[in-house]
Design an enzyme around this catalytic site. Sequence first.
Site, PDB file in Angstrom:
ATOM      1  N   LYS A   1      -6.190  -9.464  -8.527  1.00 49.11           N
ATOM      2  CA  LYS A   1      -7.342  -9.808  -7.689  1.00 49.11           C
ATOM      3  C   LYS A   1      -8.522  -8.928  -8.112  1.00 49.11           C
ATOM      4  CE  LYS A   1      -8.411  -9.764  -2.755  1.00 49.11           C
ATOM      5  NZ  LYS A   1      -7.904  -9.544  -1.407  1.00 49.11           N
TER       6      LYS A   1
ATOM      7  N   LYS B   1     -12.587  -3.173  -7.156  1.00 49.34           N
ATOM      8  CA  LYS B   1     -13.288  -2.032  -7.746  1.00 49.34           C
ATOM      9  C   LYS B   1     -12.303  -1.050  -8.383  1.00 49.34           C
ATOM     10  CE  LYS B   1     -16.265   1.663  -6.401  1.00 49.34           C
ATOM     11  NZ  LYS B   1     -16.390   2.655  -5.382  1.00 49.34           N
TER      12      LYS B   1
ATOM     13  N   LYS C   1       0.838  -1.211   0.000  1.00 49.30           N
ATOM     14  CA  LYS C   1       0.000   0.000   0.000  1.00 49.30           C
ATOM     15  C   LYS C   1       0.865   1.251   0.000  1.00 49.30           C
ATOM     16  CE  LYS C   1      -4.237  -1.800   1.844  1.00 49.30           C
ATOM     17  NZ  LYS C   1      -5.167  -1.872   2.941  1.00 49.30           N
TER      18      LYS C   1
END
Length: 329
Positions: A191, A194, A111
């Site tokens: 994966k 959205k 991240k």
Amino acid sequence: MKRLFSGIKPTGDLHLGNYLGALKQWIALQEDYESIFCIVDYHSITSAYEPNKLNEYVLKCACNYLASGLDHVKSIISLQSRIPSHAELTWILNCITPKSWLERVPTFKEKAAKQEDNINLGLLDYPVLMTADIILYKAEAVPVGEDQLPHIELAREIVRRFNTTFGELFPEPKGIVGKIGRIKGLDGADKMGKSLNNCIFLNETKDEIWRKLSKAVTDPARIRKIDPGNPDVCNLFSLHKLMSHEDKIQEVREGCTTAGIGCLKCKRWLTDSIDKELEPIREKYFQYLQNPNYVGEILVEGSKKANLIAADTLEQVRDLIGFNYDFIK
Ligand code: SF4
């Protein structure tokens, strides 16, 4: 009954990956566990977000929970930011968690690489908040994806440290990894998510599902309809295995390996299978969405129930860590 905790960040509508990887498993598990399914909005603010969108996102997440089959009578459906103990316990756990434990968490590194200009403390502290989420309810079972297992291991380490420092209070949580594993998106690479624009949302119509599937990546070696394909390297076959009837799965394997069917036909079949499972969910979703006050009441009631458990645990924590000042009543 053992207690179970799990949650999803509210970032808008949920998709097929959320449904297959989390919701479907939760629906089965709620029969065997005293379950708390939380909408974890504290977790959704560690990356850039639009504050005026959260209302819509939380509502849609709740509608998806309910429409998919989570039972608010049998289980607790709660909203994290309505239960202040989550943040309070996180602070207490922060003070016994070495920074180095958090820096080695793989998802932090991933991240941080994605949002180099916003490596905030919340991003680093995410696994401690996740630990607090779980142990506030003394939950022993946590359904997770394989990529979340390092977080559970870290939660167990934090629990051990708390129990040995202050006294035995929390059970060590265990991750329950579903059989399905990682659900890849329609790009066949990442994966399903959205933000990657590679997903099918739970509320999409059959036409929308078809439009997306018609462009989805298949066996890259199958260039022409007359070329036999290899279903075992095709992401859409993986989706067939999760969504289609056994007979159809066999028909796809046979048709693909013998070039008896083209990819478009296979995608049509997959559209039918996905739509068949999602249609009732979609219907209920829109019914809930038209009744936001009813959904709000369910979240308020669930959060009240969760608050009772969480506040009791926090009181025990306060006693153990020395916050029980006897001159203050
Ligand atoms: Fe994939 Fe189906 Fe095409 Fe075979 S026929 S490559 S399983 S989409």
